[in-house]
Structures are given as structure tokens and as C-alpha cells.
Design a protein around this motif. Structure first.
Motif, PDB file in Angstrom:
ATOM      1  N   ASN A 157      -1.019   5.062  -5.037  1.00 62.08           N
ATOM      2  CA  ASN A 157      -1.789   5.835  -6.021  1.00 62.08           C
ATOM      3  C   ASN A 157      -1.997   5.102  -7.344  1.00 62.08           C
ATOM      4  OD1 ASN A 157       0.818   5.930  -6.865  1.00 62.08           O
ATOM      5  ND2 ASN A 157       0.886   8.120  -7.236  1.00 62.08           N
ATOM      6  N   ASN A 158      -1.703   3.820  -7.393  1.00 63.54           N
ATOM      7  CA  ASN A 158      -1.865   3.049  -8.621  1.00 63.54           C
ATOM      8  C   ASN A 158      -2.505   1.705  -8.295  1.00 63.54           C
ATOM      9  OD1 ASN A 158      -1.442   1.277 -10.835  1.00 63.54           O
ATOM     10  ND2 ASN A 158       0.181   2.600 -11.582  1.00 63.54           N
ATOM     11  N   PHE A 159      -3.822   1.629  -8.461  1.00 64.55           N
ATOM     12  CA  PHE A 159      -4.549   0.418  -8.086  1.00 64.55           C
ATOM     13  C   PHE A 159      -4.102  -0.819  -8.863  1.00 64.55           C
ATOM     14  CE2 PHE A 159      -8.655   2.634  -6.416  1.00 64.55           C
ATOM     15  CZ  PHE A 159      -7.957   3.079  -5.314  1.00 64.55           C
ATOM     16  N   ASP A 160      -3.775  -0.662 -10.128  1.00 65.21           N
ATOM     17  CA  ASP A 160      -3.362  -1.828 -10.913  1.00 65.21           C
ATOM     18  C   ASP A 160      -2.046  -2.402 -10.389  1.00 65.21           C
ATOM     19  OD1 ASP A 160      -5.528  -2.004 -12.828  1.00 65.21           O
ATOM     20  OD2 ASP A 160      -4.735  -0.161 -13.702  1.00 65.21           O
ATOM     21  N   SER A 161      -1.085  -1.547 -10.098  1.00 69.09           N
ATOM     22  CA  SER A 161       0.185  -2.007  -9.533  1.00 69.09           C
ATOM     23  C   SER A 161      -0.014  -2.560  -8.125  1.00 69.09           C
ATOM     24  CB  SER A 161       1.208  -0.870  -9.507  1.00 69.09           C
ATOM     25  OG  SER A 161       1.523  -0.471 -10.818  1.00 69.09           O
ATOM     26  N   LEU A 162      -0.870  -1.915  -7.352  1.00 73.77           N
ATOM     27  CA  LEU A 162      -1.165  -2.385  -6.003  1.00 73.77           C
ATOM     28  C   LEU A 162      -1.797  -3.772  -6.048  1.00 73.77           C
ATOM     29  CD1 LEU A 162      -1.329  -2.005  -2.958  1.00 73.77           C
ATOM     30  CD2 LEU A 162      -3.387  -0.603  -3.308  1.00 73.77           C
ATOM     31  N   LEU A 163      -2.745  -3.972  -6.941  1.00 69.95           N
ATOM     32  CA  LEU A 163      -3.377  -5.282  -7.093  1.00 69.95           C
ATOM     33  C   LEU A 163      -2.330  -6.345  -7.421  1.00 69.95           C
ATOM     34  CD1 LEU A 163      -6.293  -6.690  -7.318  1.00 69.95           C
ATOM     35  CD2 LEU A 163      -5.867  -6.557  -9.770  1.00 69.95           C
ATOM     36  N   PHE A 210       0.825  -1.205   0.000  1.00 71.03           N
ATOM     37  CA  PHE A 210       0.000   0.000   0.000  1.00 71.03           C
ATOM     38  C   PHE A 210       0.863   1.261   0.000  1.00 71.03           C
ATOM     39  CE2 PHE A 210      -3.603  -2.690   0.919  1.00 71.03           C
ATOM     40  CZ  PHE A 210      -4.660  -1.988   0.368  1.00 71.03           C
ATOM     41  N   LYS A 211       1.961   1.232   0.723  1.00 68.74           N
ATOM     42  CA  LYS A 211       2.856   2.399   0.752  1.00 68.74           C
ATOM     43  C   LYS A 211       3.556   2.592  -0.587  1.00 68.74           C
ATOM     44  CE  LYS A 211       3.652   2.482   5.695  1.00 68.74           C
ATOM     45  NZ  LYS A 211       4.578   2.229   6.795  1.00 68.74           N
ATOM     46  N   SER A 260     -11.129  -2.237   0.976  1.00 73.44           N
ATOM     47  CA  SER A 260     -11.192  -1.940   2.412  1.00 73.44           C
ATOM     48  C   SER A 260     -10.646  -0.555   2.730  1.00 73.44           C
ATOM     49  CB  SER A 260     -10.400  -2.978   3.212  1.00 73.44           C
ATOM     50  OG  SER A 260     -10.986  -4.243   3.095  1.00 73.44           O
ATOM     51  N   VAL A 261      -9.656  -0.133   1.973  1.00 72.87           N
ATOM     52  CA  VAL A 261      -9.033   1.166   2.195  1.00 72.87           C
ATOM     53  C   VAL A 261      -9.696   2.252   1.349  1.00 72.87           C
ATOM     54  CG1 VAL A 261      -6.858   2.457   2.017  1.00 72.87           C
ATOM     55  CG2 VAL A 261      -6.851   0.085   2.835  1.00 72.87           C
ATOM     56  N   TYR A 262     -10.113   1.899   0.152  1.00 72.74           N
ATOM     57  CA  TYR A 262     -10.658   2.877  -0.808  1.00 72.74           C
ATOM     58  C   TYR A 262     -12.081   2.489  -1.213  1.00 72.74           C
ATOM     59  CZ  TYR A 262      -5.732   4.071  -1.188  1.00 72.74           C
ATOM     60  OH  TYR A 262      -4.439   4.436  -0.910  1.00 72.74           O
ATOM     61  N   GLN A 263     -13.002   2.540  -0.276  1.00 72.41           N
ATOM     62  CA  GLN A 263     -14.355   2.051  -0.531  1.00 72.41           C
ATOM     63  C   GLN A 263     -15.135   2.856  -1.562  1.00 72.41           C
ATOM     64  OE1 GLN A 263     -16.476   1.241   3.110  1.00 72.41           O
ATOM     65  NE2 GLN A 263     -14.792   0.009   3.899  1.00 72.41           N
ATOM     66  N   ASP A 264     -14.752   4.097  -1.802  1.00 69.60           N
ATOM     67  CA  ASP A 264     -15.450   4.913  -2.794  1.00 69.60           C
ATOM     68  C   ASP A 264     -14.809   4.826  -4.175  1.00 69.60           C
ATOM     69  OD1 ASP A 264     -17.283   5.808  -0.900  1.00 69.60           O
ATOM     70  OD2 ASP A 264     -16.055   7.535  -0.359  1.00 69.60           O
ATOM     71  N   GLU A 265     -13.646   4.195  -4.272  1.00 71.58           N
ATOM     72  CA  GLU A 265     -12.899   4.177  -5.524  1.00 71.58           C
ATOM     73  C   GLU A 265     -12.575   2.784  -6.051  1.00 71.58           C
ATOM     74  OE1 GLU A 265      -9.463   6.903  -5.252  1.00 71.58           O
ATOM     75  OE2 GLU A 265     -10.267   7.321  -3.264  1.00 71.58           O
ATOM     76  N   ALA A 266     -12.766   1.771  -5.222  1.00 72.97           N
ATOM     77  CA  ALA A 266     -12.357   0.419  -5.594  1.00 72.97           C
ATOM     78  C   ALA A 266     -13.508  -0.558  -5.413  1.00 72.97           C
ATOM     79  CB  ALA A 266     -11.156  -0.010  -4.755  1.00 72.97           C
ATOM     80  N   VAL A 267     -13.334  -1.755  -5.956  1.00 77.08           N
ATOM     81  CA  VAL A 267     -14.366  -2.790  -5.894  1.00 77.08           C
ATOM     82  C   VAL A 267     -13.734  -4.093  -5.420  1.00 77.08           C
ATOM     83  CG1 VAL A 267     -16.035  -4.131  -7.247  1.00 77.08           C
ATOM     84  CG2 VAL A 267     -15.658  -1.714  -7.774  1.00 77.08           C
ATOM     85  N   PRO A 268     -14.381  -4.786  -4.471  1.00 77.93           N
ATOM     86  CA  PRO A 268     -13.900  -6.096  -4.059  1.00 77.93           C
ATOM     87  C   PRO A 268     -14.507  -7.173  -4.965  1.00 77.93           C
ATOM     88  CG  PRO A 268     -15.691  -5.437  -2.635  1.00 77.93           C
ATOM     89  CD  PRO A 268     -15.482  -4.323  -3.628  1.00 77.93           C
TER      90      PRO A 268
END
Length: 133
Positions: A38-44, A33-34, A64-72
Motif C-alpha cells: 500500500n505504499n508505492f514509494d517504499s515499494l519502489l 509487494f507483500k 504491471s500490478v497497478y496499471q490504473d495507479e502507477a506509471v512505468p
């Protein structure tokens, strides 16, 4: 993590063992996460590389961290997104996660949710996930 596994995905096969694996590997998860905050694809992809964490759990951790911007994305959420025509492929890897999230979030913005007391509020990603069940 508690909310993800205990409230959103309590019926997921192996939910408790997935949760415990995440607890054991928390420092690795935190480093991802650190590094790719700022890059969900790389974070995934980074989270997916941690032992015992696949794309499903990785997407849940991001949500869990970005509930308004991400999808589980569990199997139900993905199936529902495909059935509703929001997504045309079941792949969220290889740079597709952010795009898939954006499409579902745009879809959610079309709707409102009526509470039991009759009040309306914005339809959220969590509503989409719950409805997919």
C-alpha cells in the motif's frame, strides 16, 4: 512481467535479460509487494534494492500490478512527461514516485483516446507510455 517486457518495453535495451532477472528474483519481488503493497514509494525503494532491478524496472513492475495507479518510467516516458510539463524533475526516488504517478494520471484524465473504429475511451497510462515513444 511478460506484458511489461514483451509488449510495453520490447525495444528496451536488454529487455529479455531484465525479464529473466525478474523471473530469477521473483520470490524477492513478491516479498516486496507483500511488505509494501500500500505504499508505492517504499515499494519502489524495496524493489530498487534487489540486484539488477533499478528504478526503471521497479516502476514497471509496480505498474504491471497497478496499471490504473502507477506509471512505468523508462527514459521515453520521463522525457515526455518533462516535455509536456507534467513533471518538473526527472527524479522518482526519495518519496517522489507516488506524486509523479498522480500527476501523470491526472494529466491522462484530461484526454480521451479514439480507437481505429472511431469509438472513444479514456486515455490511460499505457497510452501515455506508448505516445512517449
Amino acid at each position: 512481467m511478460n506484458y511489461l517486457f514483451d509488449d510495453l518495453w520490447p525495444m528496451m535495451h536488454g529487455s529479455e535479460s531484465h525479464k529473466q532477472n525478474c523471473v530469477v528474483r521473483f520470490s524477492q519481488i513478491e516479498k516486496c509487494f507483500k511488505k509494501w503493497d500500500n505504499n508505492f514509494d517504499s515499494l519502489l525503494n524495496g524493489l530498487n534494492g534487489i540486484e539488477g532491478i533499478g528504478l526503471t524496472i521497479a516502476s514497471g513492475l509496480i505498474w504491471s500490478v497497478y496499471q490504473d495507479e502507477a506509471v512505468p518510467f523508462d527514459k521515453y516516458t520521463m522525457t515526455y512527461a518533462l516535455k509536456e510539463g507534467v513533471l518538473v524533475t526527472n527524479s522518482i526516488s526519495n518519496g517522489r514516485y507516488t506524486d509523479a504517478c498522480e500527476k501523470i494520471i491526472a494529466y491522462c484524465k484530461i484526454f480521451t483516446y479514439t480507437e481505429e473504429d472511431g469509438t472513444e475511451r479514456a486515455y490511460e497510462v499505457q497510452d501515455f507510455v506508448v505516445d512517449s515513444l
